[in-house]
Design an enzyme around this catalytic site. Structure first.
Site, PDB file in Angstrom:
ATOM      1  N   CYS A 128      34.528  31.734  29.223  1.00 48.32           N
ATOM      2  CA  CYS A 128      33.561  30.692  28.861  1.00 48.32           C
ATOM      3  C   CYS A 128      32.204  30.913  29.526  1.00 48.32           C
ATOM      4  O   CYS A 128      31.243  30.218  29.210  1.00 48.32           O
ATOM      5  CB  CYS A 128      34.108  29.320  29.229  1.00 48.32           C
ATOM      6  SG  CYS A 128      35.762  29.044  28.569  1.00 48.32           S
ATOM      7  N   HIS A 263      28.538  24.465  29.530  1.00 49.06           N
ATOM      8  CA  HIS A 263      29.680  24.888  28.718  1.00 49.06           C
ATOM      9  C   HIS A 263      30.413  23.653  28.219  1.00 49.06           C
ATOM     10  O   HIS A 263      30.649  22.699  28.976  1.00 49.06           O
ATOM     11  CB  HIS A 263      30.598  25.774  29.565  1.00 49.06           C
ATOM     12  CG  HIS A 263      31.929  26.028  28.917  1.00 49.06           C
ATOM     13  ND1 HIS A 263      32.039  26.416  27.600  1.00 49.06           N
ATOM     14  CD2 HIS A 263      33.203  25.928  29.393  1.00 49.06           C
ATOM     15  CE1 HIS A 263      33.324  26.547  27.296  1.00 49.06           C
ATOM     16  NE2 HIS A 263      34.041  26.244  28.369  1.00 49.06           N
ATOM     17  N   ASN A 294      36.180  23.237  22.395  1.00 50.05           N
ATOM     18  CA  ASN A 294      35.783  24.234  23.394  1.00 50.05           C
ATOM     19  C   ASN A 294      35.889  25.614  22.742  1.00 50.05           C
ATOM     20  O   ASN A 294      36.991  26.092  22.471  1.00 50.05           O
ATOM     21  CB  ASN A 294      36.719  24.111  24.608  1.00 50.05           C
ATOM     22  CG  ASN A 294      36.449  25.158  25.682  1.00 50.05           C
ATOM     23  OD1 ASN A 294      35.794  26.169  25.433  1.00 50.05           O
ATOM     24  ND2 ASN A 294      36.971  24.921  26.873  1.00 50.05           N
TER      25      ASN A 294
HETATM   26  C1  LIG Z   1      43.604  19.192  29.729  1.00 50.59           C
HETATM   27  C2  LIG Z   1      43.156  17.844  30.267  1.00 50.59           C
HETATM   28  C3  LIG Z   1      42.335  17.088  29.245  1.00 50.59           C
HETATM   29  C4  LIG Z   1      44.386  17.043  30.600  1.00 50.59           C
HETATM   30  O1  LIG Z   1      44.001  15.810  31.135  1.00 50.59           O
HETATM   31  P1  LIG Z   1      44.636  15.290  32.476  1.00 50.59           P
HETATM   32  O2  LIG Z   1      44.091  13.966  32.698  1.00 50.59           O
HETATM   33  O3  LIG Z   1      44.439  16.321  33.533  1.00 50.59           O
HETATM   34  O4  LIG Z   1      46.153  15.201  32.062  1.00 50.59           O
HETATM   35  P2  LIG Z   1      47.432  15.463  32.967  1.00 50.59           P
HETATM   36  O5  LIG Z   1      47.906  16.835  32.724  1.00 50.59           O
HETATM   37  O6  LIG Z   1      47.164  15.028  34.368  1.00 50.59           O
HETATM   38  O7  LIG Z   1      48.417  14.445  32.319  1.00 50.59           O
HETATM   39  C5  LIG Z   1      48.188  13.026  32.420  1.00 50.59           C
HETATM   40  C6  LIG Z   1      49.171  12.325  31.542  1.00 50.59           C
HETATM   41  O8  LIG Z   1      48.853  12.582  30.167  1.00 50.59           O
HETATM   42  C7  LIG Z   1      49.974  13.184  29.518  1.00 50.59           C
HETATM   43  N1  LIG Z   1      49.470  14.191  28.601  1.00 50.59           N
HETATM   44  C8  LIG Z   1      49.181  15.485  28.857  1.00 50.59           C
HETATM   45  N2  LIG Z   1      48.727  16.071  27.750  1.00 50.59           N
HETATM   46  C9  LIG Z   1      48.715  15.136  26.790  1.00 50.59           C
HETATM   47  C10 LIG Z   1      48.336  15.127  25.439  1.00 50.59           C
HETATM   48  N3  LIG Z   1      47.855  16.214  24.812  1.00 50.59           N
HETATM   49  N4  LIG Z   1      48.436  13.976  24.754  1.00 50.59           N
HETATM   50  C11 LIG Z   1      48.903  12.854  25.329  1.00 50.59           C
HETATM   51  N5  LIG Z   1      49.287  12.800  26.614  1.00 50.59           N
HETATM   52  C12 LIG Z   1      49.179  13.928  27.334  1.00 50.59           C
HETATM   53  C13 LIG Z   1      50.816  13.786  30.605  1.00 50.59           C
HETATM   54  O9  LIG Z   1      52.149  13.854  30.217  1.00 50.59           O
HETATM   55  C14 LIG Z   1      50.607  12.803  31.726  1.00 50.59           C
HETATM   56  O10 LIG Z   1      51.447  11.676  31.512  1.00 50.59           O
HETATM   57  P3  LIG Z   1      52.122  10.884  32.743  1.00 50.59           P
HETATM   58  O11 LIG Z   1      50.959  10.328  33.519  1.00 50.59           O
HETATM   59  O12 LIG Z   1      52.955   9.876  32.063  1.00 50.59           O
HETATM   60  O13 LIG Z   1      52.876  11.928  33.497  1.00 50.59           O
HETATM   61  C15 LIG Z   1      42.306  18.026  31.547  1.00 50.59           C
HETATM   62  O14 LIG Z   1      43.095  18.480  32.603  1.00 50.59           O
HETATM   63  C16 LIG Z   1      41.177  18.960  31.357  1.00 50.59           C
HETATM   64  O15 LIG Z   1      40.289  18.741  30.559  1.00 50.59           O
HETATM   65  N6  LIG Z   1      41.141  20.052  32.132  1.00 50.59           N
HETATM   66  C17 LIG Z   1      40.097  21.005  32.043  1.00 50.59           C
HETATM   67  C18 LIG Z   1      40.311  21.797  30.837  1.00 50.59           C
HETATM   68  C19 LIG Z   1      39.154  22.637  30.511  1.00 50.59           C
HETATM   69  O16 LIG Z   1      38.048  22.181  30.535  1.00 50.59           O
HETATM   70  N7  LIG Z   1      39.427  23.885  30.213  1.00 50.59           N
HETATM   71  C20 LIG Z   1      38.479  24.789  29.825  1.00 50.59           C
HETATM   72  C21 LIG Z   1      37.760  25.301  30.982  1.00 50.59           C
HETATM   73  S1  LIG Z   1      36.827  26.595  30.465  1.00 50.59           S
END
Ligand SMILES: CC(C)(COP(=O)(O)OP(=O)(O)OC[C@H]1O[C@@H](n2cnc3c(N)ncnc32)[C@H](O)[C@@H]1OP(=O)(O)O)[C@@H](O)C(=O)NCCC(=O)NCCS
Length: 338
Positions: A128, A263, A294
């Site tokens: 990215c 980004h 993304n």
């Molecule tokens: C991927 C992302 C959106 C996930 O969000 P998050 O808040 O970290 O989610 P978590 O993994 O902590 O999960 C939180 C809860 O949502 C749930 N969950 C995870 N993915 C889910 C989805 N797609 N839909 C619904 N629920 C989801 C999990 O099971 C968890 O539930 P719980 O609290 O009951 O255990 C976030 O981590 C993110 O944006 N990370 C950066 C990603 C990024 O920018 N990548 C590119 C970089 S170049």
């Protein structure tokens, strides 16, 4: 150090005093993939995806549409907007992590398609941050004299490397291409780049298995895996200081900016960076992620093109751009918008 005792001295490389971006262009594939469609593959909801990522829809390339096809569309637009002929391009830097050939690179094929041969042409793998790496290299190449005009392309077909059933990534990634033409300038149009890497965290975003395991161990298609929370924390806490350092090195303050083009990883990361940078509220911020997802290396040039086309950012204005991602790697610079 004394001069080497060769028969003569070498001519030093001679380039332009300054470089700038002459034009940008983007390509968005036709197919819109809504959150509703993504939710037919993963247990999630439109509401959750919007709230946690800011993404409403993304574009996916057609099955037969390649990274080179998309790159060509974006490159042609960038060249036209710069008023530059393909024959004037001395080098092509193509940033991608989704060209499905280990070798050869996509860039020479693109050069041939555009009629830019025999331009130097190579791919870079900086995920990215690929576009911002490319802009930095192009700036140095124009000023160092290794090319007069450099075409920088960021392009991804992430749909080919996304596991549709992975709740952590299926809703994030999209396909597309963005390009910029960098060439000589009367004024500094690309500020100093602040870049770096943290390879100790390489596993946080990575192809799940190497190709050799696909051959030797019959593993599943090696889609991209991501430790979402770790990436999120790194981006929020470590990238704002990098963006600030790019401002400082360029000798401008957040107040001087006409646009902030980070980004497009996650809307919440963008909002957190705005807060940490204390970006004044009137400065337009790229939020292309809502309808594009993304797109990794393509995200910054695509967002730039949209802001210019929609009049959100002024031609000739100052933009801070920062890319960060798998590696982990990052690069940021202030640029004058074409
Ligand atoms: C991927 C992302 C959106 C996930 O969000 P998050 O808040 O970290 O989610 P978590 O993994 O902590 O999960 C939180 C809860 O949502 C749930 N969950 C995870 N993915 C889910 C989805 N797609 N839909 C619904 N629920 C989801 C999990 O099971 C968890 O539930 P719980 O609290 O009951 O255990 C976030 O981590 C993110 O944006 N990370 C950066 C990603 C990024 O920018 N990548 C590119 C970089 S170049």
């Amino acid at each position: 150090m004394t001069q080497p005792t060769h028969r003569g001295t070498l001519n030093p490389p001679a380039g332009a005093k300054h470089a700038r971006i002459w034009g940008v262009g983007g390509y968005r594939p036709e197919r819109v993939v809504t959150n509703e469609e993504v939710c037919t593959w993963i247990d999630s909801s439109d509401e959750w995806i919007r709230e946690r990522s800011g993404i409403v829809s993304r574009r996916w390339a057609a099955p037969e549409e390649s990274v080179v096809d998309m790159a060509e569309q974006a490159a042609r637009k960038a060249l036209a907007s710069a008023g530059i002929n393909p024959s004037q391009v001395g080098a092509i830097i193509l940033a991608t992590v989704t060209h499905p050939y280990q070798t050869p690179a996509a860039a020479p094929i693109l050069a041939d398609r555009l009629g830019a041969t025999p331009a130097a042409a190579f791919d870079i793998s900086a995920a990215c941050a690929g576009y911002c790496h490319g802009i930095s290299l192009a700036n140095d190449m124009v000023r160092g004299g290794s090319a007069e005009y450099v075409l920088v392309v960021g392009v991804e077909k992430l749909s080919d490397f996304t596991d549709r059933h992975d709740r952590g990534t299926a809703f994030i990634f999209g396909d597309g291409a963005g390009a910029a033409v960098v060439g000589p300038s009367d004024f500094p149009g690309i500020g100093p780049t602040v870049w770096g890497s943290d390879g100790a965290q390489w596993e946080t975003i990575s192809q799940r298995d190497p190709w050799t395991s696909v051959r030797d161990h019959d593993v599943d298609w090696p889609a991209i895996g991501m430790a979402g929370q770790s990436v999120f924390r790194w981006a929020v806490w470590s990238m704002a200081p990098v963006a600030q350092a790019a401002l400082d090195k360029a000798g401008v303050s957040a107040d001087d900016l006409d646009a902030f083009i980070p980004h497009q990883a996650n809307m919440r990361i963008i909002d957190a960076m705005i807060k940490q940078l204390k970006l004044p509220a009137h400065i337009p911020v790229a939020r292309d992620i809502a309808e594009t997802g993304n797109t990794s290396a393509a995200s910054i040039p695509l967002a730039t093109e949209r802001m210019l086309e929609q009049g959100e950012a002024p031609h000739g204005g100052l933009a801070l751009q920062i890319g960060f991602g798998a590696g982990l790697v990052y690069a940021a610079q202030v640029v004058v918008l074409p």
